[in-house]
Design a protein around this motif. Sequence first.
Motif, PDB file in Angstrom:
ATOM      1  N   ASP A 176       0.874  -1.047   0.016  1.00 55.09           N
ATOM      2  CA  ASP A 176       0.107   0.049  -0.061  1.00 55.09           C
ATOM      3  C   ASP A 176       0.912   1.354   0.064  1.00 55.09           C
ATOM      4  O   ASP A 176       0.659   2.315  -0.667  1.00 55.09           O
ATOM      5  CB  ASP A 176      -0.888   0.054   1.284  1.00 55.09           C
ATOM      6  CG  ASP A 176      -1.980  -1.088   1.089  1.00 55.09           C
ATOM      7  OD1 ASP A 176      -2.376  -1.541   0.066  1.00 55.09           O
ATOM      8  OD2 ASP A 176      -2.467  -1.469   2.224  1.00 55.09           O
ATOM      9  N   ARG A 177       1.990   1.234   0.861  1.00 58.84           N
ATOM     10  CA  ARG A 177       2.635   2.271   0.764  1.00 58.84           C
ATOM     11  C   ARG A 177       3.463   2.698  -0.486  1.00 58.84           C
ATOM     12  O   ARG A 177       3.666   3.571  -0.890  1.00 58.84           O
ATOM     13  CB  ARG A 177       3.875   2.275   1.706  1.00 58.84           C
ATOM     14  CG  ARG A 177       3.066   2.402   3.405  1.00 58.84           C
ATOM     15  CD  ARG A 177       4.053   2.525   4.331  1.00 58.84           C
ATOM     16  NE  ARG A 177       4.603   0.897   4.517  1.00 58.84           N
ATOM     17  CZ  ARG A 177       5.156   0.753   5.512  1.00 58.84           C
ATOM     18  NH1 ARG A 177       5.757   1.249   6.460  1.00 58.84           N
ATOM     19  NH2 ARG A 177       5.858  -0.577   5.386  1.00 58.84           N
ATOM     20  N   PHE A 178       3.974   1.522  -1.120  1.00 58.58           N
ATOM     21  CA  PHE A 178       4.524   1.502  -2.442  1.00 58.58           C
ATOM     22  C   PHE A 178       3.619   2.092  -3.612  1.00 58.58           C
ATOM     23  O   PHE A 178       4.029   3.071  -4.376  1.00 58.58           O
ATOM     24  CB  PHE A 178       5.136   0.169  -2.935  1.00 58.58           C
ATOM     25  CG  PHE A 178       5.708   0.216  -4.193  1.00 58.58           C
ATOM     26  CD1 PHE A 178       6.934   0.466  -4.436  1.00 58.58           C
ATOM     27  CD2 PHE A 178       4.985  -0.206  -5.501  1.00 58.58           C
ATOM     28  CE1 PHE A 178       7.567   0.553  -6.051  1.00 58.58           C
ATOM     29  CE2 PHE A 178       5.575   0.000  -6.548  1.00 58.58           C
ATOM     30  CZ  PHE A 178       6.798   0.167  -6.756  1.00 58.58           C
ATOM     31  N   LEU A 179       2.386   1.573  -3.637  1.00 56.65           N
ATOM     32  CA  LEU A 179       1.515   1.875  -4.544  1.00 56.65           C
ATOM     33  C   LEU A 179       1.060   3.487  -4.296  1.00 56.65           C
ATOM     34  O   LEU A 179       0.957   4.301  -5.317  1.00 56.65           O
ATOM     35  CB  LEU A 179       0.209   1.329  -4.509  1.00 56.65           C
ATOM     36  CG  LEU A 179       0.295  -0.253  -4.885  1.00 56.65           C
ATOM     37  CD1 LEU A 179      -1.030  -0.915  -4.590  1.00 56.65           C
ATOM     38  CD2 LEU A 179       0.920  -0.411  -6.182  1.00 56.65           C
ATOM     39  N   GLU A 180       0.908   4.017  -3.060  1.00 55.38           N
ATOM     40  CA  GLU A 180       0.774   5.432  -2.781  1.00 55.38           C
ATOM     41  C   GLU A 180       2.007   6.204  -3.218  1.00 55.38           C
ATOM     42  O   GLU A 180       1.622   7.305  -3.788  1.00 55.38           O
ATOM     43  CB  GLU A 180       0.473   5.622  -1.209  1.00 55.38           C
ATOM     44  CG  GLU A 180       0.035   6.942  -0.867  1.00 55.38           C
ATOM     45  CD  GLU A 180      -0.260   7.036   0.697  1.00 55.38           C
ATOM     46  OE1 GLU A 180      -0.042   8.169   1.139  1.00 55.38           O
ATOM     47  OE2 GLU A 180      -1.031   6.181   1.229  1.00 55.38           O
ATOM     48  N   LYS A 181       3.149   5.669  -2.907  1.00 59.22           N
ATOM     49  CA  LYS A 181       4.278   6.643  -3.191  1.00 59.22           C
ATOM     50  C   LYS A 181       4.441   6.910  -4.678  1.00 59.22           C
ATOM     51  O   LYS A 181       4.618   7.956  -5.193  1.00 59.22           O
ATOM     52  CB  LYS A 181       5.619   5.777  -2.790  1.00 59.22           C
ATOM     53  CG  LYS A 181       6.903   6.464  -2.989  1.00 59.22           C
ATOM     54  CD  LYS A 181       8.036   5.921  -2.377  1.00 59.22           C
ATOM     55  CE  LYS A 181       9.320   6.687  -2.596  1.00 59.22           C
ATOM     56  NZ  LYS A 181      10.467   5.794  -2.312  1.00 59.22           N
ATOM     57  N   TYR A 182       4.159   5.966  -5.521  1.00 60.11           N
ATOM     58  CA  TYR A 182       4.080   5.946  -6.877  1.00 60.11           C
ATOM     59  C   TYR A 182       2.981   6.259  -7.715  1.00 60.11           C
ATOM     60  O   TYR A 182       2.712   6.184  -8.936  1.00 60.11           O
ATOM     61  CB  TYR A 182       4.995   4.789  -7.623  1.00 60.11           C
ATOM     62  CG  TYR A 182       6.323   4.665  -6.999  1.00 60.11           C
ATOM     63  CD1 TYR A 182       7.275   5.590  -7.494  1.00 60.11           C
ATOM     64  CD2 TYR A 182       6.719   3.718  -6.214  1.00 60.11           C
ATOM     65  CE1 TYR A 182       8.689   5.621  -7.040  1.00 60.11           C
ATOM     66  CE2 TYR A 182       7.940   3.827  -5.711  1.00 60.11           C
ATOM     67  CZ  TYR A 182       8.762   4.661  -6.270  1.00 60.11           C
ATOM     68  OH  TYR A 182      10.099   4.607  -5.756  1.00 60.11           O
ATOM     69  N   LYS A 183       1.842   6.666  -6.902  1.00 58.52           N
ATOM     70  CA  LYS A 183       0.447   6.876  -7.491  1.00 58.52           C
ATOM     71  C   LYS A 183      -0.012   5.768  -8.503  1.00 58.52           C
ATOM     72  O   LYS A 183      -0.511   6.180  -9.671  1.00 58.52           O
ATOM     73  CB  LYS A 183       0.695   8.498  -8.114  1.00 58.52           C
ATOM     74  CG  LYS A 183       1.261   9.514  -7.393  1.00 58.52           C
ATOM     75  CD  LYS A 183       0.216   9.844  -6.247  1.00 58.52           C
ATOM     76  CE  LYS A 183       0.880  11.201  -5.558  1.00 58.52           C
ATOM     77  NZ  LYS A 183       1.303  10.966  -4.274  1.00 58.52           N
TER      78      LYS A 183
END
Length: 84
Positions: A72-79
């Motif tokens: 979830d943090r990865f997906l949020e970081k790279y939109k």
Amino acid sequence: MKPSIHPDYQKVVFMDTNSGFTFLTGSTKTSNETIEWEDGNTYPLLKVEISSDTHPFYTGVQKFTDKGGRVDRFLEKYKMKKSE
């Protein structure tokens, strides 16, 4: 014991920053912050993130305070959008 090579052992108050739980014990740690304890004396205050009041081993309850998992943090970081 050899004189003048050991740090001073004193009473200090530890505070769990997650729950506000405090306890008085002895330590060689020092702090610039102080707190007035129940006995009316002032002691150095040391703040800790986890103690026996919030640790799952002692409480039997797992508490999550972070904001999602690694994906979830990865997906949020790279939109990015989560694929189903």
